[in-house]
Scaffold this motif. Structure first.
Motif, PDB file in Angstrom:
ATOM      1  N   ARG A 187       0.796  -1.222   0.000  1.00 38.96           N
ATOM      2  CA  ARG A 187       0.000   0.000   0.000  1.00 38.96           C
ATOM      3  C   ARG A 187       0.833   1.279   0.000  1.00 38.96           C
ATOM      4  NH1 ARG A 187      -4.897   0.992   4.356  1.00 38.96           N
ATOM      5  NH2 ARG A 187      -5.611   3.023   3.566  1.00 38.96           N
ATOM      6  N   PRO A 188       1.822   1.441   0.881  1.00 37.44           N
ATOM      7  CA  PRO A 188       2.595   2.695   0.858  1.00 37.44           C
ATOM      8  C   PRO A 188       3.318   2.906  -0.469  1.00 37.44           C
ATOM      9  CG  PRO A 188       2.982   1.480   2.905  1.00 37.44           C
ATOM     10  CD  PRO A 188       2.264   0.553   1.987  1.00 37.44           C
ATOM     11  N   GLY A 192       2.249   5.755  -3.087  1.00 37.47           N
ATOM     12  CA  GLY A 192       3.281   6.743  -3.374  1.00 37.47           C
ATOM     13  C   GLY A 192       3.560   6.850  -4.865  1.00 37.47           C
ATOM     14  N   GLU A 251      -4.258  11.188  -1.279  1.00 41.32           N
ATOM     15  CA  GLU A 251      -3.237  10.170  -1.054  1.00 41.32           C
ATOM     16  C   GLU A 251      -2.913  10.026   0.421  1.00 41.32           C
ATOM     17  OE1 GLU A 251       0.680   8.476  -0.405  1.00 41.32           O
ATOM     18  OE2 GLU A 251       0.090  10.542  -0.020  1.00 41.32           O
ATOM     19  N   ARG A 255      -3.690   6.594   2.423  1.00 41.56           N
ATOM     20  CA  ARG A 255      -2.524   5.892   2.963  1.00 41.56           C
ATOM     21  C   ARG A 255      -2.667   5.649   4.457  1.00 41.56           C
ATOM     22  NH1 ARG A 255       2.040   8.595   4.627  1.00 41.56           N
ATOM     23  NH2 ARG A 255       1.445  10.358   3.328  1.00 41.56           N
ATOM     24  N   THR A 257      -2.204   5.957   8.600  1.00 39.80           N
ATOM     25  CA  THR A 257      -1.040   5.997   9.498  1.00 39.80           C
ATOM     26  C   THR A 257      -0.558   4.604   9.900  1.00 39.80           C
ATOM     27  OG1 THR A 257      -2.510   6.171  11.404  1.00 39.80           O
ATOM     28  CG2 THR A 257      -1.707   8.242  10.431  1.00 39.80           C
ATOM     29  N   ARG A 259       1.528   1.144  10.032  1.00 42.59           N
ATOM     30  CA  ARG A 259       2.957   0.885   9.917  1.00 42.59           C
ATOM     31  C   ARG A 259       3.164  -0.455   9.215  1.00 42.59           C
ATOM     32  NH1 ARG A 259       5.639   1.658  15.685  1.00 42.59           N
ATOM     33  NH2 ARG A 259       7.497   1.456  14.380  1.00 42.59           N
ATOM     34  N   TYR A 260       4.193  -0.487   8.344  1.00 41.66           N
ATOM     35  CA  TYR A 260       4.391  -1.668   7.514  1.00 41.66           C
ATOM     36  C   TYR A 260       5.810  -2.233   7.609  1.00 41.66           C
ATOM     37  CZ  TYR A 260       0.105  -0.010   5.317  1.00 41.66           C
ATOM     38  OH  TYR A 260      -1.173   0.403   5.084  1.00 41.66           O
ATOM     39  N   GLU A 261       6.644  -1.698   8.497  1.00 47.93           N
ATOM     40  CA  GLU A 261       8.033  -2.148   8.511  1.00 47.93           C
ATOM     41  C   GLU A 261       8.160  -3.545   9.116  1.00 47.93           C
ATOM     42  OE1 GLU A 261       7.555   0.427  12.259  1.00 47.93           O
ATOM     43  OE2 GLU A 261       6.910   0.440  10.176  1.00 47.93           O
TER      44      GLU A 261
END
Length: 533
Positions: A187-188, A192, A251, A255, A257, A259-261
């Motif tokens: 998604r990010p 982007g 966008e 998107r 908030t 987190r995807y790390e």
């Protein structure tokens, strides 16, 4: 008080972070932000000075409604098409045993080096029937989908393969795993990339002008040519700015908030690649079609017209060797000088962000990035107005054009310069300061040599953008001065396809060479960063 740190205690902040930034650094960092803010403020001020009745008469016209519909239609359509093509290409290359996938990986990124208006020249010279929405969608999607492909491919490489493996163990098929597991993780990167495509489409001028597809950018240019310094162009420019701000807001909202790390710190392992079976050659054929549309047709048509006599074009025109040499040298000169200026302007702000972060530094950074979200023709038009009213000696001068280039592409330089400076170890700077060097000497003798490849990458990015830039060059270039980009645009507008071919070939060659140099510098910068760590 001792500087020793006990084992397990958090590391202290670098000395540069604890100290206050020098005032001269703040002043130098503010120069770029002020240069970006000036034309935007002038555009809003000129639109605000428009009378209410005049503004209503200008905006509430059937033409403006047509422009709005065309702009929204091409932006939404091209963004969605680029998202589908870019995501599909990234998934097949990164997650399947696609025949020749390394070659396809290069070919999918290569269209970034092909200016959209050069692709338009190629397709229009192939068939004038493409001068409509269909042609515009084809050209824009072909040129912009790598902006989605590159970040999505990088995200796929960085994903934890355990997520997909767990989904498959729980009974999910390939498609269900992609939709429910992979796509949310992308998604990010996907949003982007789509944001960059949407902003690029809203800013596009040359391709739409050659394809005879009317949008706000083409009408702003027409309004400027008709009334020169009239306020009508500023009003339309403000509408375009509002559309860009809406895209940015949408966008950010979509998107969210989340987190995807990755949370694990274990060794990275490659994800399992799927077998395509009988579909592999069909998929490879799809990649071949995309490559032909994005690179084959533009390069093929340039080669074709290079071998044709001028009389073979719709409008015959001779190619002057002297003009060809002059336009090439002019493009090189503008590109090199603007790349140097943009990199120099980005340096103090990048240093402020990396070593002296704070609210002021963040505010300056966000101000600079406004240039990325505002169409180039809007900034160029504001600079024209500023020159006419306050800087008349600079009007249609090389100096003003170079400054305009620096304003337009300062965000590109800032991204690379900041990343390069961030790789330099703070303790090396502390050692230099302990040996008696002041902050300026430390920058010149320690930081800049370490960040050299990254600075070169920043300059290469700006050079590519300047050489292929059209909007500001058309509005601000000195009289009787031509670049490769403006000459391609001029000859193609007159349907002199054979005359435009040498300029298009040189422009494409310069862009491809600079792109190769950029990737080389980026790779070297990453290698130096790994060694310093």
């Amino acid at each position: 008080m001792s500087d020793a740190v006990s084992v397990g205690a958090p590391a202290p902040l670098p000395a540069q972070t604890r100290r206050r930034a020098p005032r001269t650094l703040f002043a130098a960092a503010a120069v770029g932000a002020l240069l970006v803010l000036l034309p935007l403020a002038l555009t809003v001020w000129r639109a605000a000075s428009f009378g209410i009745d005049d503004a209503v008469d200008l905006l509430y016209r059937p033409l403006v409604g047509e422009l709005l519909a065309n702009t929204l239609l091409i932006t939404v359509s091209a963004t969605l098409a680029a998202a589908v093509v870019g995501t599909a290409a990234a998934w097949f290359i990164e997650r399947t045993r696609l025949p020749g996938r390394r070659l396809w990986a290069v070919l999918m990124a290569a269209p970034l080096a092909m200016p959209a208006f050069v692709s338009s020249y190629a397709w229009v010279s192939l068939s004038l029937d493409l001068q409509d929405f269909g042609g515009a969608l084809l050209v824009i999607t072909s040129g912009y989908f790598p902006l989605v492909y590159l970040p999505v491919a990088a995200a796929l490489r960085g994903m934890d393969p355990a997520l997909e493996e767990s989904a498959r163990v729980l009974g999910c098929g390939r498609w269900e795993t992609f939709v429910r597991v992979v796509l949310p993780q992308l998604r990010p990167a996907l949003l982007g990339g789509m944001l960059l495509v949407a902003l690029g489409v809203l800013s596009e001028f040359g391709a739409f002008q050659l394809l005879r597809f009317r949008t706000f950018t083409t009408e702003i240019y027409a309004e400027y040519r008709t009334s020169f310094d009239g306020g009508g162009a500023s009003m339309l420019a403000c509408v375009l700015i509002v559309l860009c701000l809406i895209v940015l807001a949408v966008e950010f909202r979509v998107r969210g908030t989340a987190r995807y790390e990755r949370l694990d710190r274990g060794a990275r392992r490659a994800a399992k690649r799927y077998e395509l079976g009988a579909w592999r050659w069909l998929v490879a054929g799809g990649f071949a079609v995309v490559s032909i549309a994005t690179l084959g047709v533009p390069l093929g048509m340039i080669g074709y017209w290079l071998t044709q006599e001028s009389s073979a074009a719709v409008t015959p025109a001779d190619v002057s060797p002297e003009l060809l040499l002059n336009t090439t040298l002019t493009s090189l000169e503008y590109g090199l000088v603007a790349a140097l200026l943009a990199t120099v302007l980005a340096l103090p702000l990048a240093l402020l962000l990396v070593r002296f972060p704070g609210r002021v530094a963040t505010l300056l950074e966000r101000t600079v990035f406004l240039a990325q979200g505002v169409p180039g023709i809007v900034i160029a038009l504001a600079i024209v107005s500023l020159a006419v009213h306050a800087l008349e000696p600079l009007y249609q001068s090389t100096t003003l054009l170079i400054i305009a280039y620096a304003i337009l592409f300062l965000p590109l330089a800032l991204v690379s310069v900041r990343a390069a400076l961030a790789q330099a170890q703070p303790r090396l700077e502390d050692t230099a300061r302990a040996l008696g060097l002041d902050w300026l000497q430390t920058c010149l003798r320690v930081m800049l040599p370490l960040a050299g490849p990254g600075l070169g990458a920043a300059a290469a990015m700006v050079f590519i953008s300047v050489v292929t830039e059209l909007n500001a060059t058309l509005l601000l270039s000195p009289i009787d001065t031509h670049t490769l980009a403006t000459q391609v645009w001029s000859d193609t507008s007159q349907l002199a396809f054979a005359a435009a071919a040498p300029y298009a070939a040189l422009l494409t060659g310069l862009s491809l060479f600079a792109s190769g140099l950029l990737f080389l510098l980026l790779g070297r910068s990453a290698l130096l960063g790994e060694r310093s760590n």
